[in-house]
Design a protein around this motif. Structure first.
Motif, PDB file in Angstrom:
ATOM      1  N   MET A   1       0.820  -1.207   0.000  1.00 18.95           N
ATOM      2  CA  MET A   1       0.000   0.000   0.000  1.00 18.95           C
ATOM      3  C   MET A   1       0.853   1.255   0.000  1.00 18.95           C
ATOM      4  SD  MET A   1      -3.371  -0.888   2.243  1.00 18.95           S
ATOM      5  CE  MET A   1      -2.615  -1.861   3.507  1.00 18.95           C
ATOM      6  N   ARG A   2       1.971   1.190   0.690  1.00 16.61           N
ATOM      7  CA  ARG A   2       2.861   2.352   0.698  1.00 16.61           C
ATOM      8  C   ARG A   2       3.344   2.658  -0.715  1.00 16.61           C
ATOM      9  NH1 ARG A   2       8.640   3.241  -0.290  1.00 16.61           N
ATOM     10  NH2 ARG A   2       9.323   4.930   1.075  1.00 16.61           N
ATOM     11  N   GLN A   3       3.729   1.597  -1.439  1.00 13.02           N
ATOM     12  CA  GLN A   3       4.179   1.806  -2.812  1.00 13.02           C
ATOM     13  C   GLN A   3       3.070   2.427  -3.650  1.00 13.02           C
ATOM     14  OE1 GLN A   3       7.249   1.304  -1.727  1.00 13.02           O
ATOM     15  NE2 GLN A   3       7.777   0.540  -3.762  1.00 13.02           N
ATOM     16  N   PHE A   4       1.870   1.941  -3.441  1.00 14.11           N
ATOM     17  CA  PHE A   4       0.743   2.452  -4.214  1.00 14.11           C
ATOM     18  C   PHE A   4       0.497   3.909  -3.889  1.00 14.11           C
ATOM     19  CE2 PHE A   4      -2.823   1.329  -6.893  1.00 14.11           C
ATOM     20  CZ  PHE A   4      -3.727   2.338  -6.645  1.00 14.11           C
ATOM     21  N   PHE A   5       0.499   4.230  -2.604  1.00 15.88           N
ATOM     22  CA  PHE A   5       0.252   5.617  -2.190  1.00 15.88           C
ATOM     23  C   PHE A   5       1.291   6.560  -2.797  1.00 15.88           C
ATOM     24  CE2 PHE A   5      -3.241   4.600   0.062  1.00 15.88           C
ATOM     25  CZ  PHE A   5      -3.118   4.118   1.347  1.00 15.88           C
ATOM     26  N   ARG A   6       2.520   6.076  -2.834  1.00 18.05           N
ATOM     27  CA  ARG A   6       3.561   6.940  -3.368  1.00 18.05           C
ATOM     28  C   ARG A   6       3.396   7.162  -4.863  1.00 18.05           C
ATOM     29  NH1 ARG A   6       7.683   8.408  -0.151  1.00 18.05           N
ATOM     30  NH2 ARG A   6       9.052   8.891  -1.898  1.00 18.05           N
ATOM     31  N   GLY A   7       2.617   6.297  -5.486  1.00 13.22           N
ATOM     32  CA  GLY A   7       2.416   6.468  -6.910  1.00 13.22           C
ATOM     33  C   GLY A   7       1.385   7.525  -7.251  1.00 13.22           C
ATOM     34  N   ILE A   8       0.629   7.941  -6.265  1.00 16.31           N
ATOM     35  CA  ILE A   8      -0.381   8.965  -6.515  1.00 16.31           C
ATOM     36  C   ILE A   8       0.281  10.333  -6.439  1.00 16.31           C
ATOM     37  CG2 ILE A   8      -2.627   9.855  -5.814  1.00 16.31           C
ATOM     38  CD1 ILE A   8      -3.136   7.285  -4.385  1.00 16.31           C
ATOM     39  N   PRO A   9      -0.007  11.196  -7.393  1.00 14.24           N
ATOM     40  CA  PRO A   9       0.661  12.501  -7.416  1.00 14.24           C
ATOM     41  C   PRO A   9       0.465  13.253  -6.117  1.00 14.24           C
ATOM     42  CG  PRO A   9      -0.625  12.187  -9.405  1.00 14.24           C
ATOM     43  CD  PRO A   9      -0.937  11.035  -8.513  1.00 14.24           C
ATOM     44  N   VAL A  10       1.535  13.847  -5.654  1.00 15.99           N
ATOM     45  CA  VAL A  10       1.546  14.443  -4.330  1.00 15.99           C
ATOM     46  C   VAL A  10       0.687  15.712  -4.252  1.00 15.99           C
ATOM     47  CG1 VAL A  10       3.349  16.185  -4.052  1.00 15.99           C
ATOM     48  CG2 VAL A  10       3.307  14.196  -2.549  1.00 15.99           C
ATOM     49  N   ASP A  11       0.460  16.365  -5.390  1.00 16.62           N
ATOM     50  CA  ASP A  11      -0.263  17.642  -5.378  1.00 16.62           C
ATOM     51  C   ASP A  11      -1.670  17.507  -4.827  1.00 16.62           C
ATOM     52  OD1 ASP A  11       0.891  17.322  -8.590  1.00 16.62           O
ATOM     53  OD2 ASP A  11       1.963  18.450  -7.041  1.00 16.62           O
ATOM     54  N   LEU A  12      -2.274  16.357  -5.112  1.00 13.20           N
ATOM     55  CA  LEU A  12      -3.636  16.148  -4.624  1.00 13.20           C
ATOM     56  C   LEU A  12      -3.685  16.268  -3.106  1.00 13.20           C
ATOM     57  CD1 LEU A  12      -4.473  13.134  -6.886  1.00 13.20           C
ATOM     58  CD2 LEU A  12      -5.799  15.227  -6.808  1.00 13.20           C
ATOM     59  N   PHE A  13      -2.693  15.654  -2.477  1.00 15.96           N
ATOM     60  CA  PHE A  13      -2.688  15.663  -1.025  1.00 15.96           C
ATOM     61  C   PHE A  13      -2.307  17.040  -0.496  1.00 15.96           C
ATOM     62  CE2 PHE A  13      -3.411  11.437  -1.567  1.00 15.96           C
ATOM     63  CZ  PHE A  13      -2.378  10.761  -2.167  1.00 15.96           C
ATOM     64  N   ASP A  14      -1.312  17.632  -1.140  1.00 17.15           N
ATOM     65  CA  ASP A  14      -0.909  18.963  -0.685  1.00 17.15           C
ATOM     66  C   ASP A  14      -2.071  19.933  -0.757  1.00 17.15           C
ATOM     67  OD1 ASP A  14       2.528  18.894  -1.926  1.00 17.15           O
ATOM     68  OD2 ASP A  14       1.558  18.098  -0.122  1.00 17.15           O
ATOM     69  N   ALA A  15      -2.797  19.848  -1.841  1.00 20.23           N
ATOM     70  CA  ALA A  15      -3.943  20.760  -1.991  1.00 20.23           C
ATOM     71  C   ALA A  15      -4.911  20.578  -0.829  1.00 20.23           C
ATOM     72  CB  ALA A  15      -4.638  20.488  -3.321  1.00 20.23           C
ATOM     73  N   ALA A  16      -5.179  19.348  -0.488  1.00 17.97           N
ATOM     74  CA  ALA A  16      -6.119  19.092   0.604  1.00 17.97           C
ATOM     75  C   ALA A  16      -5.565  19.595   1.926  1.00 17.97           C
ATOM     76  CB  ALA A  16      -6.416  17.604   0.689  1.00 17.97           C
ATOM     77  N   ARG A  17      -4.272  19.380   2.122  1.00 17.81           N
ATOM     78  CA  ARG A  17      -3.674  19.826   3.373  1.00 17.81           C
ATOM     79  C   ARG A  17      -3.778  21.336   3.499  1.00 17.81           C
ATOM     80  NH1 ARG A  17       1.178  16.338   2.315  1.00 17.81           N
ATOM     81  NH2 ARG A  17       0.722  14.343   3.305  1.00 17.81           N
ATOM     82  N   ILE A  18      -3.486  22.000   2.383  1.00 15.87           N
ATOM     83  CA  ILE A  18      -3.569  23.464   2.411  1.00 15.87           C
ATOM     84  C   ILE A  18      -4.951  23.901   2.825  1.00 15.87           C
ATOM     85  CG2 ILE A  18      -3.396  25.530   1.015  1.00 15.87           C
ATOM     86  CD1 ILE A  18      -0.849  23.699   1.597  1.00 15.87           C
ATOM     87  N   ASP A  19      -5.956  23.233   2.272  1.00 18.56           N
ATOM     88  CA  ASP A  19      -7.322  23.630   2.566  1.00 18.56           C
ATOM     89  C   ASP A  19      -7.769  23.209   3.950  1.00 18.56           C
ATOM     90  OD1 ASP A  19      -8.439  23.082  -0.858  1.00 18.56           O
ATOM     91  OD2 ASP A  19      -7.449  24.764   0.155  1.00 18.56           O
ATOM     92  N   GLY A  20      -6.832  22.794   4.775  1.00 19.66           N
ATOM     93  CA  GLY A  20      -7.176  22.581   6.171  1.00 19.66           C
ATOM     94  C   GLY A  20      -7.520  21.159   6.545  1.00 19.66           C
TER      95      GLY A  20
END
Lengths: 283, 317
Positions: A161-180
């Protein structure tokens, strides 16, 4: 690519031939199993091969439920399965997310430790854990089998699962983090829904492992027949006076135990391939 | 693409949202995520490992409340007096030496065949993988039937082609071959991994060989095999570690006695007997430590040797 079509044709034919032969050999035990499960006891011990039962003994599949506490065994097995699948989906994926996208201090070292435990032979854990569980009175309960799963003690699933998660583009998560969004929210609302292939894959693996498991259930649940799993019940069938009398029961039991596994794999096939290959297992 | 409007860098937006302390330690939430696993690491890997080591130096057995330290007594007994130990090592190594390479070769060969761009490959792949999906206990039970001397199908086939029936499960010399044969039925698991690896080899490489005038043998030798060495290595290690610890199949097929003349008494069966039948858990712990060391040595040898034959990346050797 220039290749003589006759050569290619011959090679293809030979390939099919070899595959067909191999497939027959591989399938034959299963065919024999089903065939024997539908035989009357006297026909099991024939000295010649008779694959089509004569007469058909469909009642074997009904009688076995009177003969063996199959429902009890199944219930017990399903307890283990539920723990295993939950463990794969929740604690393991949480850990996988932590390793994948949260740069906490010491992450590299701990991940290395995780990989090391994948290679750790189970034999060194077996005895001390039994003594420990014995001391706290958990032998002859399901807890020793549930606890490791609930804590996410499966390096392989975490790794996948870690390998899979790392395959998802990081921007999606960063965007969510930014939005709180909290880290937990990112995991639950974004990472998980996007990871269905690998989640399906580890669920299938977890199901298979729990359905299949023998040694641990044997030593922890062996004392009380009420707690036995399907695997233990099947094992106990052998060794009666003259296997001939029970061979068809053994085959009926085996077939029944087989079917859920086949169904799970049949429906999960495409997820398996996607979930595992995207995780880069082959790489 | 339209010009992006200037905006506040993401980092400082998050910065302003959290207090400075929370911002500095924001990554520590990772420990919450790995927390359960970390706990399990301690409970189920680290603690048992050292406890096992300690136990191996004690005489922990039934009736004892606290184990007594006996130093190397267990180990001495294992190496000097225990005939079963020697036998179990022999049985296990025999099993490994036959089961692992044969399974590997079968898996690789059929993966090669299945790699062809022909119709029906999907179906064949499923068929070959199917036995690996069968629960291990069921497999063993099925083979008890198949290997039966009188009415087992394997013997019936032998008779059909004019050979003598074999007493698979009642003669010591046929027990280990029976175990190996049973293990071969499950080559599909490794095959699928090989197939995935084969399908990631770029077609251009094969074409290059053809252009240079090579045939499929050259393709195999110079492209396929070298590029597959990491996968081969992986399957090899998994196979070896697994076969050293084989238990369920043997237990179900021939029970914990190990069969006639203990010909099938593999290492884990011996550990199991000592721990749970004879209740000599300290002794069994010593056996576990020895097995661990054996596996470790094999793994190190394999990893070291892999430098010489495993092909990684684009480095030419």
């Amino acid at each position: 690519m220039i290749e003589n079509p006759r050569v290619r044709h011959t090679r293809n034919s030979l390939t099919y031939l070899a595959l067909l032969a191999g497939a027959l050999v591989m399938l034959f035990p299963l065919i024999w199993t089903i065939s024997t499960s539908l035989k009357t006891p006297d026909k099991v011990t024939l000295r010649y091969i008779e694959l089509i039962p004569d007469p058909w003994a469909f009642e074997n599949y009904l009688e076995i439920f009177n003969d063996q506490p199959l429902l009890r065994y199944t219930r017990n097995t399903l307890i283990l399965v539920a723990a295993a699948v939950f463990g794969a989906l929740v604690p393991c994926s949480l850990a996988a997310w932590g390793f994948a996208r949260i740069p906490f201090p010491g992450r590299r070292v701990l991940f290395g430790l995780l990989l090391a435990t994948m290679m750790l032979p189970y034999v060194v854990q077996l005895i001390p854990l039994f003594i420990f569980f014995d001391r706290i009175g958990w032998v002859n309960t399901f807890w020793p089998l549930i606890l490791p799963r609930v804590l996410g003690h499966n390096a392989f699933y975490i790794f996948l699962m870690r390998q899979f998660f790392r395959g998802i583009p990081v921007d999606l998560f960063d965007a969510a983090r930014i939005d709180g969004a909290s880290e937990f929210g990112v995991w639950w609302r974004i990472a998980m829904p996007m990871s269905l292939p690998v989640l399906a894959a580890v669920s299938i693996f977890a199901f298979q492992f729990a359905w299949d498991d023998f040694l641990w259930p044997l030593i922890y649940l062996g004392g009380n027949k009420e707690n036995w799993t399907l695997a233990m019940g099947l094992n106990a069938l052998k060794g009666f006076e003259g296997d001939e009398n029970t061979m068809n029961v053994m085959m009926t039991f085996s077939t029944l135990m087989l079917v859920p596994m086949l169904l799970v794999f049949y429906f999960g096939q495409k997820y398996l391939v996607r979930g595992v290959s995207v995780s880069g297992l082959k790489g | 693409m339209a010009e992006a409007l200037p905006r506040i860098p993401e980092e400082s937006r998050e910065r302003s949202r959290l207090s400075s302390l929370a911002y500095r330690y924001r990554h520590w939430v990772g420990f919450l995520f790995i927390g359960p696993w970390l706990l399990s690491l301690l409970l189920f890997d680290i603690m048992p490992f050292f406890a096992n080591l300690y136990l191996s130096f004690t005489d922990y057995s039934v009736g004892l409340v606290t184990p007594n330290w006996v130093g190397l007594d267990n180990y001495i007994e294992i190496f000097t007096e225990d005939r079963v130990f020697a036998k179990s090592v022999y049985n296990t190594v025999y099993y490994m030496l036959f089961s692992v390479p044969l399974r590997l070769v079968l898996a690789f060969a059929f993966a090669l065949l299945l790699n062809a761009r022909l119709r029906g490959m999907q179906m064949f792949r499923t068929i070959f993988y199917l036995p690996s999906v069968v629960p291990v206990v069921a497999t063993s039970i099925i083979f008890i039937g198949l290997l039966n001397t009188r009415y087992g199908v394997i013997n019936q086939f032998l008779v059909l082609v004019g050979l003598d029936p074999v007493r698979w499960l009642s003669r010591p010399e046929w027990i280990k071959p029976s175990l190996v044969i049973m293990s071969l039925w499950g080559f599909g698991g490794q095959m699928v991994i090989f197939l995935a690896g084969l399908q990631s080899i770029p077609g251009e490489l094969y074409e290059a060989v053809s252009i240079d005038g090579g045939n499929s043998w050259h393709r195999l030798r110079h492209i396929t095999v070298p590029l597959m060495t990491p996968t081969i290595f992986f399957n090899l290690i998994i196979g070896i570690i697994g076969s050293f610890q084989v238990f369920t199949q043997v237990f179900v097929l021939i029970t914990a006695t190990g069969g006639p003349l203990q010909a099938g008494l593999v290492y884990m069966i011996n550990v199991y007997n000592n721990a749970f039948a004879y209740f000599r858990k300290g002794y069994a712990a010593a056996l576990s430590v020895i097995l661990f060391v054996i596996i470790l040595v094999f793994t190190v040898i394999m990893v070291r040797s892999s430098d010489r034959w495993v092909f990684y990346g684009d480095d030419e050797r």
